[in-house]
Structure formats: structure tokens, C-alpha cells
Scaffold this active site. Sequence first.
Site, PDB file in Angstrom:
ATOM      1  N   HIS A 189       0.862  -1.186   0.000  1.00  0.00           N
ATOM      2  CA  HIS A 189       0.000   0.000   0.000  1.00  0.00           C
ATOM      3  C   HIS A 189       0.892   1.228   0.000  1.00  0.00           C
ATOM      4  CE1 HIS A 189      -3.742   2.279   0.826  1.00  0.00           C
ATOM      5  NE2 HIS A 189      -2.888   3.129   1.381  1.00  0.00           N
ATOM      6  N   CYS A 190       0.784   2.028  -1.039  1.00  0.00           N
ATOM      7  CA  CYS A 190       1.640   3.202  -1.191  1.00  0.00           C
ATOM      8  C   CYS A 190       0.903   4.443  -0.700  1.00  0.00           C
ATOM      9  CB  CYS A 190       2.043   3.375  -2.658  1.00  0.00           C
ATOM     10  SG  CYS A 190       3.116   4.796  -2.928  1.00  0.00           S
ATOM     11  N   PRO A 191       1.351   5.057   0.386  1.00  0.00           N
ATOM     12  CA  PRO A 191       0.660   6.260   0.871  1.00  0.00           C
ATOM     13  C   PRO A 191       0.830   7.455  -0.052  1.00  0.00           C
ATOM     14  CG  PRO A 191       2.652   5.859   2.149  1.00  0.00           C
ATOM     15  CD  PRO A 191       2.479   4.675   1.254  1.00  0.00           C
ATOM     16  N   ASP A 348       8.345   4.390   1.210  1.00  0.00           N
ATOM     17  CA  ASP A 348       7.198   4.353   0.316  1.00  0.00           C
ATOM     18  C   ASP A 348       6.510   3.015   0.329  1.00  0.00           C
ATOM     19  OD1 ASP A 348       6.647   4.021  -3.123  1.00  0.00           O
ATOM     20  OD2 ASP A 348       5.534   5.356  -1.811  1.00  0.00           O
TER      21      ASP A 348
END
Length: 439
Positions: A189-191, A348
Site C-alpha cells: 500500500h503506497c501512501p 514508500d
Amino acid sequence: MMPAVQPPPPVPVFSDSSAAGITDGSPMTRTYRAWKGSNVFFLQGRLIFGPDVKSIFLTVFLIVAPVAAFCAFVARKLLDDFPHQSGWSIMVIVIALTVFVLIVLLLTSGRDPGIVPRNAHPPEPDDDYGSSRIDSGQIPRLRLPRTKDVIVNGITLKIKYCDTCKLYRPPRCSHCSVCDNCVERFDHHCPWVGQCIGLRNYRFYFMFVSSATLLCLYIHGFCWVYIRRIMDSEGISIWKAMIKTPASIALIIYSFICVWFVGGLTAFHTYLISTNESTYENFRYRYDRQQVNPFNKGILKNFKEIFCSSIPPSKNNFRSKVPKDPSSPSSRVGDGPVGPMMRKTMGDLELGTGKAYSEADEEGSDYKGGFSNSEELSKGGELADSSLDLGITIPKQDVEVHDASYIMHSHWERRSRMGDIGPEVLDGPQAGELTKTAS
């Protein structure tokens, strides 16, 4: 003469459905309005984002702001320094590259990453599992086996049961604790893009980080070209030329830092594509000589699978109409839902390793469990449409599940052996009292 007393109005007789406020047809709503995940929808379900969608605005600002500064303070000064009006190409290229970066950013964050639809009810236990419990003299318990075995390219893998989505996860699928969904070929999951990276958007995610790397290198290089132009035109040293253009110095420092970030991600994901691994698999399983990667098809076929294969259609129609569920969204088993603040961040790389529910076998690897024979997948390694067609691995030891229904059943089982209550009690009002005691 006494006035006549008016009779009371007749009491209307309501049917069960009208008393409950339900008309002949069940109330309907759009799928995105009844969605039980943590996603955020825009344009009436046409765009789907993660709960941290606001971070996209920061990402867009970090891209557009330096490009605007480059066009205003560097590219504009170089328009007349090249013959045949070729200086305009510097500004045209940087703008086109920026637009491309923003487009693939939207394609990464605004589409379904490969969410596996939830089941309304848990799958029924296989007959072999229930009959084996009865033959051994044990009363079947109200739970499913935690894992099943499947074979991918001759290698046995364990797939786990997800209590939140009520399904057995396909191979390479994992439950994201941020978006609260099971995602096919879950990478992380990339914020920064506010979305899970999975089967349907991994290609665009790689294009985003690689094109962002090229944009940073482009800005970094032409800032040095502008400093060189100042040195040649005025005949001064590099230090004096740098003092004359502080915007170039700021862009050089900024682009240098960004290159290490997005460039490092580009190099890392290039390696993952060449070995056909996901970030989640690389950090958790670490394939080695003893543990072979069943999905590795060779470097060329691995790249072809990512960039040349067709993207499978979404398994969710967020704009379709579904019966409205009056109940609250389903909660996880265990200590309750895990919010976005409970996740572990690795720069990331948001791996989503936080447990979406409490289960003991989640700590083990899907690939490090025992090996046994089970039903074979197709040659492409894809799972069959029905998850119930998979072979069952009966765990040797019972795993404790903190579920109210399971505790209630165990409580009834102990008391029934002592002769205190009979099976009919579970259908009576005492069942609610047992549930309260268990909770």
C-alpha cells in the site's frame, strides 16, 4: 339529548413488511455506497481511492511545483540560447513528461487495484472435513480450516482463510489493513498514491515511478546546462554562476534527493519484475535455493507478463445496484478494526503486514508450511473460479478463534455433556444470553 359519541377510527392492520418500513421491493443502493472497505469513491463510484486519498494532493504538488519553477527560472532563459528555436523543445518536453507522470499517477490511484469481492456468508465446510470430525466422535465446530493447499507449477502453497472477507485468498492475494480489502497479487500500500498496488495497477505504478525518475534527471541536467551557459557568457567561475541562479541550485538539490527516492524504487521494482516477485513476497518469504519461486517464468516472460498481458477486468461493479444492508459494516474477529495509523511504514513501501484480524497462523509463511498433495491449478498458475474446489489441509492442532459463535457453541457443548441443557436451547432466548456472556 346526549350528543352522539364518535367511534374511534379503525386501527390499520399492517403486514410484517409494511411494519418494518419495507415496500414490496427491497430497498436498493449503489455498490459504492454500501461498500464495507475503507475506500473513498468519486464521480459516483467511477473512481476508487484508498482512505489516505488526501496524500495525492501532496504528491501532485511535489511534482508540479518544481516543474513550474524550472519553466519559469531555467527553461525560459534557455529558449534563445539554442539555434533554430530548438530551445522551445526543452519546455515542451518537460511539460509533456509532467503530464504523463500525472496521468499514470491517476491511473494508479484511481482504479480498482484488484479487489476480491467479499462473500456475504462464509463458504460451507467440505464434506470430508465435517465427516472426519463426526467419525472421530467429535461434534463439528462452527469454523473452517484456516488454510488450504494448492499446487502452482508443481509447488505446494498454502492459502489462508480471511475472516473479514469470508473467503479463501487466491495465491499472491493478501488483505490490506489500510483499505480493508483482499487484493490480488498484493504488492504494497503506497501512501504517496493513496492506493493499494496490486494486479490491476502495478503496471501503472511502475510507469509512474520510472517516469518520475526521468523527470527528475531531466530537470537536474538542464539546471547544470543553464549554469554552464552563465559561465560561458559572462566568463565567471562556477561558484559565481551558481550564485546568480539560486533557483537552479534549489532545483538541483531537490531533484538529486528525489532521484534517490523514486530512482531507488524504479531499480527495486525492476528487479522484482525480473524475478516475478511482489514487494510483499520479497520482504516476507525471501525465495532462495531451498524455496523456489513458483511464479518465476524467466526474465523475458516476466516482463511480458507485466507490460504486454491484458489487464483483467475488475471483479467489482461499483455502480451496480444491490439490496441495501440495514446492518452496520462487518467487524473483524479479534481486537477490532485496524485503522490506517496501525500500519508499518517502510518509506514508500506500505506492506500491509498489520493483522486485519486475530489469528495464530497468520504469523507463519504461506510457503513455509507443510507440503501435501492437493488439487492442481491450471498450467498458468491461476486459481479456479470457485474457492471450494481447492484441497483441504486439516490442521493437526486446533487454533483458538475468538469468535462469539464459537465460544457459545463450546459452552453449549460442555453443558450438554453434563445434562444441564439440550440442543433446543440454542434456538431459544437463552442463546442470546450465552452470546452476551461470551462477548
